[in-house]
Scaffold this motif. Sequence first.
Motif, short mmCIF file in Angstrom:
data_model
loop_
_atom_site.label_atom_id
_atom_site.label_comp_id
_atom_site.label_asym_id
_atom_site.label_seq_id
_atom_site.Cartn_x
_atom_site.Cartn_y
_atom_site.Cartn_z
N SER A 272 -10.12 47.98 -40.31
CA SER A 272 -10.17 49.26 -39.61
C SER A 272 -8.85 49.60 -38.94
O SER A 272 -8.50 50.78 -38.79
CB SER A 272 -11.28 49.23 -38.56
OG SER A 272 -11.06 48.17 -37.64
N ASP A 273 -8.07 48.56 -38.54
CA ASP A 273 -6.79 48.87 -37.89
C ASP A 273 -5.74 49.35 -38.89
O ASP A 273 -4.66 49.77 -38.49
CB ASP A 273 -6.28 47.65 -37.12
CG ASP A 273 -6.13 46.42 -38.01
OD1 ASP A 273 -6.44 46.51 -39.22
OD2 ASP A 273 -5.71 45.36 -37.50
N LEU A 275 -6.53 51.77 -41.10
CA LEU A 275 -6.88 53.16 -41.39
C LEU A 275 -5.95 54.09 -40.63
O LEU A 275 -5.10 53.66 -39.83
CB LEU A 275 -8.33 53.42 -41.00
CG LEU A 275 -9.40 52.59 -41.71
CD1 LEU A 275 -10.78 52.91 -41.13
CD2 LEU A 275 -9.39 52.84 -43.20
N LEU A 278 -6.86 56.15 -34.90
CA LEU A 278 -7.94 56.90 -34.25
C LEU A 278 -7.41 57.99 -33.34
O LEU A 278 -7.96 59.10 -33.28
CB LEU A 278 -8.83 55.93 -33.46
CG LEU A 278 -10.01 56.54 -32.70
CD1 LEU A 278 -10.96 57.24 -33.66
CD2 LEU A 278 -10.74 55.47 -31.91
N ARG A 312 -19.26 59.34 -33.90
CA ARG A 312 -18.38 58.23 -33.50
C ARG A 312 -18.41 57.09 -34.51
O ARG A 312 -17.37 56.54 -34.86
CB ARG A 312 -18.78 57.70 -32.12
CG ARG A 312 -18.54 58.66 -30.98
CD ARG A 312 -18.69 57.93 -29.65
NE ARG A 312 -20.00 57.30 -29.52
CZ ARG A 312 -21.05 57.87 -28.96
NH1 ARG A 312 -20.95 59.11 -28.47
NH2 ARG A 312 -22.21 57.24 -28.85
N GLU A 313 -19.61 56.72 -34.97
CA GLU A 313 -19.76 55.51 -35.76
C GLU A 313 -19.72 55.74 -37.27
O GLU A 313 -19.49 54.79 -38.02
CB GLU A 313 -21.08 54.82 -35.39
CG GLU A 313 -21.15 54.41 -33.92
CD GLU A 313 -22.45 53.73 -33.57
OE1 GLU A 313 -23.30 53.55 -34.49
OE2 GLU A 313 -22.65 53.38 -32.40
N LYS A 314 -19.96 56.96 -37.73
CA LYS A 314 -20.01 57.22 -39.17
C LYS A 314 -18.94 58.24 -39.59
O LYS A 314 -18.14 57.97 -40.49
CB LYS A 314 -21.39 57.73 -39.57
CG LYS A 314 -22.52 56.74 -39.32
CD LYS A 314 -22.43 55.55 -40.26
CE LYS A 314 -23.58 54.58 -40.03
NZ LYS A 314 -24.88 55.15 -40.38
N PRO A 317 -14.93 57.28 -38.62
CA PRO A 317 -14.38 56.24 -39.52
C PRO A 317 -14.24 56.72 -40.96
O PRO A 317 -13.29 56.35 -41.65
CB PRO A 317 -15.40 55.10 -39.40
CG PRO A 317 -16.03 55.29 -38.06
CD PRO A 317 -16.09 56.78 -37.87
N GLN A 318 -15.19 57.55 -41.42
CA GLN A 318 -15.09 58.08 -42.78
C GLN A 318 -13.83 58.95 -42.92
O GLN A 318 -13.09 58.84 -43.91
CB GLN A 318 -16.33 58.91 -43.10
CG GLN A 318 -16.32 59.56 -44.47
CD GLN A 318 -17.42 60.59 -44.62
OE1 GLN A 318 -17.52 61.51 -43.80
NE2 GLN A 318 -18.24 60.42 -45.63
N ARG A 320 -11.10 58.80 -41.09
CA ARG A 320 -9.92 57.94 -41.00
C ARG A 320 -9.64 57.29 -42.35
O ARG A 320 -8.48 57.18 -42.77
CB ARG A 320 -10.14 56.87 -39.94
CG ARG A 320 -10.18 57.38 -38.51
CD ARG A 320 -10.47 56.25 -37.54
NE ARG A 320 -9.39 55.25 -37.59
CZ ARG A 320 -9.52 54.03 -37.06
NH1 ARG A 320 -10.65 53.65 -36.51
NH2 ARG A 320 -8.50 53.19 -37.13
N TRP A 321 -10.68 56.83 -43.03
CA TRP A 321 -10.51 56.21 -44.35
C TRP A 321 -10.00 57.23 -45.37
O TRP A 321 -9.10 56.94 -46.17
CB TRP A 321 -11.83 55.61 -44.81
CG TRP A 321 -11.75 54.92 -46.13
CD1 TRP A 321 -11.41 53.63 -46.38
CD2 TRP A 321 -12.03 55.49 -47.41
NE1 TRP A 321 -11.45 53.35 -47.72
CE2 TRP A 321 -11.82 54.48 -48.39
CE3 TRP A 321 -12.43 56.76 -47.83
CZ2 TRP A 321 -12.02 54.70 -49.74
CZ3 TRP A 321 -12.62 56.98 -49.18
CH2 TRP A 321 -12.42 55.96 -50.12
#
Length: 416
Positions: A272-273, A275, A278, A312-314, A317-318, A320-321
Amino acid sequence: LRPIWRSTFPMMAEVRLILTPLSSRKLRCDLELIDEGGQRQPPTQGVLSSFEAARHACSAATPGGALVVDGVVARRRHMGGHSFVDLVSGGAAEGPSLQVVVNAADLDGSSLRGLSLSLLLRRHSRLRVAGTPGRTRSGEPSLFARSLRLLRLPADPACVLKAARLVATCADLPAEAAAEALGCVEEELYEIVHELEAADGGAELLGPSEAPAAAQRLARALSARLRRQGAREAGPGLRGRRRERPPRFSAAELALLRRLSAAHSEWHPIFSDQLAPLAEVGAALSGPLALERGLPDGLPAAELEMRMRYYREKKVPQLRWMLHQARALLEGRQTAAVPSSDAEPLVIDLGCGKGDFALLLAAAMPQLRVLGIDANADAVTYASERALAAGLTNTCFRVADAASLEAAPPAASAAP
């Protein structure tokens, strides 16, 4: 009343209707149930209601009321440990529905539990639900289940295999209950159970597509017999009904899926780091582009928190990817010296929806031209309004079907 109560209360030997005059214009009506042992059953246990009466009672949310209703599962969804089931009075999913809230911890000891609940709440299953009318936190009229009884299961091979697997692996579903719900005899079901138990790895590890060939063959044969039996019992009206089949893929579609699978296998998991930062995504999706601005007003606090948690959780992150992948693809084109014109690179977001990714890409990489395409006109209008409010001049949105686009993409203008 005899044909009605015989089918409604099969375990009752007698039903007494007691009429008590209260005045010259009022009459009290009581229903007294006598079981086979001669014991009087109080009406507070619940009397089977018509479907429309149950929907009306849930809308009124009468305090302390109790309902018993039969229905067919049309839809099911899970949220926060609860199952929300839409019941319809018949097999048509478009008819009036009644929402039933199922929490395994609230069910009485006579209800099916554990893994059997997944079979009980399967689409097209027929249930008898006893519960209390009320409303959910969002204000939806609902029936809060206290007891569930399985009346009928759909006669399809996958359902037959699942019932047999549950009989073989857990004690929640007795064989006689599963056979009665399917409309077959126990011996037919036990034949499939024996084939599952004889398979290597144990029956509990086998999905419908992994069941041994002999079990699948027996399930298909039993399903076909049950459907023929149901068609004969229902009469000629059922024979003209369209049978639902799983979608079939053409050779071209299968070839496309294989190519996508081969390309997707090259995308290795990343931490994740690695991507897109944030802070960068949060700064780009702020103000007019903030995700929460699309939420309707007046949401209950619990539902608002649930949606914000999804963002926040879905969603974040999507995004960012996706931004990380877009940058990697663009850098790969530059490294490979792909010929290009002097104009800014054009990125097309197919199926852009409300434009979350297209707007993020345009805000984070202003040197790009971003074109969002979607078949939903309302979503495109909302995405265009967001781009205009944020002052983004390097992105625009169009209503189009991706399948109808030609090899040359449509030109992207600065006008939203």
